[in-house]
Design a protein around this motif. Sequence first.
Motif, mmCIF file in Angstrom:
data_model
loop_
_atom_site.group_PDB
_atom_site.id
_atom_site.type_symbol
_atom_site.label_atom_id
_atom_site.label_comp_id
_atom_site.label_asym_id
_atom_site.label_seq_id
_atom_site.Cartn_x
_atom_site.Cartn_y
_atom_site.Cartn_z
ATOM 1 N N ASP A 222 -8.738 1.372 4.318
ATOM 2 C CA ASP A 222 -8.725 2.813 4.554
ATOM 3 C C ASP A 222 -8.028 3.111 5.882
ATOM 4 N N ASP A 223 -7.858 4.395 6.206
ATOM 5 C CA ASP A 223 -6.992 4.754 7.330
ATOM 6 C C ASP A 223 -7.528 4.357 8.692
ATOM 7 N N HIS A 224 -8.819 4.041 8.788
ATOM 8 C CA HIS A 224 -9.357 3.563 10.061
ATOM 9 C C HIS A 224 -9.744 2.092 9.995
ATOM 10 N N GLY A 225 -9.230 1.413 8.982
ATOM 11 C CA GLY A 225 -9.445 -0.024 8.897
ATOM 12 C C GLY A 225 -10.878 -0.445 8.685
ATOM 13 N N GLY A 226 -11.670 0.442 8.095
ATOM 14 C CA GLY A 226 -13.066 0.111 7.823
ATOM 15 C C GLY A 226 -13.976 0.306 9.007
ATOM 16 N N TYR A 227 -13.577 -0.209 10.169
ATOM 17 C CA TYR A 227 -14.424 -0.057 11.369
ATOM 18 C C TYR A 227 -13.600 -0.002 12.654
ATOM 19 N N GLY A 228 -12.287 0.243 12.532
ATOM 20 C CA GLY A 228 -11.488 0.501 13.717
ATOM 21 C C GLY A 228 -10.745 -0.672 14.301
ATOM 22 N N HIS A 229 -10.744 -1.813 13.640
ATOM 23 C CA HIS A 229 -9.988 -2.952 14.173
ATOM 24 C C HIS A 229 -8.503 -2.630 14.089
ATOM 25 N N PRO A 230 -7.746 -2.877 15.162
ATOM 26 C CA PRO A 230 -6.329 -2.496 15.148
ATOM 27 C C PRO A 230 -5.526 -3.163 14.036
ATOM 28 N N ASP A 231 -5.807 -4.411 13.736
ATOM 29 C CA ASP A 231 -5.064 -5.088 12.676
ATOM 30 C C ASP A 231 -5.393 -4.524 11.299
ATOM 31 N N HIS A 232 -6.612 -4.053 11.121
ATOM 32 C CA HIS A 232 -6.990 -3.433 9.848
ATOM 33 C C HIS A 232 -6.291 -2.079 9.690
ATOM 34 N N ILE A 233 -6.229 -1.330 10.780
ATOM 35 C CA ILE A 233 -5.499 -0.061 10.738
ATOM 36 C C ILE A 233 -4.029 -0.314 10.415
ATOM 37 N N GLN A 234 -3.482 -1.374 10.997
ATOM 38 C CA GLN A 234 -2.075 -1.694 10.758
ATOM 39 C C GLN A 234 -1.835 -2.128 9.308
ATOM 40 N N VAL A 235 -2.808 -2.787 8.696
ATOM 41 C CA VAL A 235 -2.686 -3.120 7.275
ATOM 42 C C VAL A 235 -2.527 -1.850 6.451
ATOM 43 N N HIS A 236 -3.311 -0.826 6.779
ATOM 44 C CA HIS A 236 -3.202 0.450 6.073
ATOM 45 C C HIS A 236 -1.798 1.029 6.242
ATOM 46 N N ARG A 237 -1.329 1.096 7.464
ATOM 47 C CA ARG A 237 -0.031 1.719 7.735
ATOM 48 C C ARG A 237 1.119 0.936 7.097
ATOM 49 N N VAL A 238 1.135 -0.364 7.347
ATOM 50 C CA VAL A 238 2.211 -1.206 6.826
ATOM 51 C C VAL A 238 2.161 -1.266 5.302
ATOM 52 N N GLY A 239 0.947 -1.391 4.762
ATOM 53 C CA GLY A 239 0.799 -1.510 3.317
ATOM 54 C C GLY A 239 1.281 -0.282 2.568
ATOM 55 N N LEU A 240 0.923 0.898 3.048
ATOM 56 C CA LEU A 240 1.347 2.116 2.365
ATOM 57 C C LEU A 240 2.866 2.278 2.410
ATOM 58 N N LEU A 241 3.457 1.978 3.559
ATOM 59 C CA LEU A 241 4.902 2.122 3.678
ATOM 60 C C LEU A 241 5.620 1.098 2.799
ATOM 61 N N ALA A 242 5.097 -0.127 2.763
ATOM 62 C CA ALA A 242 5.705 -1.171 1.930
ATOM 63 C C ALA A 242 5.594 -0.823 0.449
ATOM 64 N N ALA A 243 4.457 -0.286 0.045
ATOM 65 C CA ALA A 243 4.276 0.106 -1.357
ATOM 66 C C ALA A 243 5.273 1.182 -1.751
ATOM 67 N N GLU A 244 5.507 2.126 -0.837
ATOM 68 C CA GLU A 244 6.487 3.184 -1.109
ATOM 69 C C GLU A 244 7.886 2.592 -1.256
ATOM 70 N N LYS A 245 8.239 1.666 -0.372
ATOM 71 C CA LYS A 245 9.567 1.053 -0.416
ATOM 72 C C LYS A 245 9.768 0.225 -1.684
ATOM 73 N N ALA A 246 8.694 -0.463 -2.110
ATOM 74 C CA ALA A 246 8.796 -1.376 -3.248
ATOM 75 C C ALA A 246 8.486 -0.698 -4.575
ATOM 76 N N GLY A 247 8.031 0.534 -4.530
ATOM 77 C CA GLY A 247 7.709 1.250 -5.755
ATOM 78 C C GLY A 247 6.475 0.724 -6.474
ATOM 79 N N VAL A 248 5.469 0.298 -5.709
ATOM 80 C CA VAL A 248 4.228 -0.171 -6.331
ATOM 81 C C VAL A 248 3.490 1.034 -6.908
ATOM 82 N N PRO A 249 3.140 1.010 -8.189
ATOM 83 C CA PRO A 249 2.592 2.217 -8.822
ATOM 84 C C PRO A 249 1.151 2.548 -8.461
ATOM 85 N N ALA A 250 0.360 1.562 -8.054
ATOM 86 C CA ALA A 250 -1.056 1.817 -7.792
ATOM 87 C C ALA A 250 -1.467 1.166 -6.481
#
Length: 283
Positions: free
Chosen positions: A126-154
């Motif tokens: 989720d957008d705050h990484g579950g409990y605020g860990h910076p790497d978890h937040i970055q997973v959210h940010r990087v993952g959403l952008l990568a999914a958009e670039k790669a056209g992942v449907p879900a």
Amino acid sequence: MATLVCFHAHPDDESIATGGTMALAADAGHEVVLVLGTRGEQGEPQPGVLAEGEALWERRVAETHEAARLLGVSRVEFLGYEDSGMMGEATNENPACFWRADLDQASDRLALLLREVGADVLTVYDDHGGYGHPDHIQVHRVGLLAAEKAGVPAVFESTMNRDHIRRAMAARAGEFEVELEEAAEGVDTTELPEAEQERMRRAVEETFGSPEDLITHGVDVSAVLDRKRAAMQAHASQIGPDSFFLTMDDDAFAGAFGTEWFIAHGVRRLPGDPFVASLFDGS
């Protein structure tokens, strides 16, 4: 059959957060790919686990592969960034850490892999990484952008059901929140001053996971809980034999970890509607 990619921050995150979902997907014949942003260099090793001269990251990589085998994961990849440590620590300033990664570059790395494996479903946090860990937040940010670039449907955001946690805390008269605080912070909260314990209890109630009305999916993983727990145990450098993960009785473990919670990105669940039970085909 589909390809599920689960994107996590550190070794052991995958077993705790989505281990059951991965095992169920593998059992159903789906291809399951695990991607981790870091190798968990900033973790605190359990006493006596590392061999003389052994680097923690080496052990954690090996543990990840063993946990992945137990869960039926077909491929494990690391993006190559370093663990950033907890929010506000000096390690956040390391230019090689995941928190400092360029979002375009990091998402390009992940998008390349998503295209290569033909990802149909991606899990992030989720957008705050579950409990605020910076790497978890970055997973959210990087993952959403990568999914958009790669056209992942879900795309699904792994989270914790904050309201379920509150109900469990109330039912168990304080025992459950201590366990959750230990999970979130990696420390034994029973040794902290009472005021600090209260601060952490409030943090759990106010920021841990997501409120139930934002959650769209609840995946019942009770059929594979033994494998989920074994995968946690495989991360012996971080989860020792005295950890609450391994000492909880079966009923308590099922109550805490028997359902894995997700938010379908960009989707709202109507009030009163049931949680969707699977990440595949809307079922």
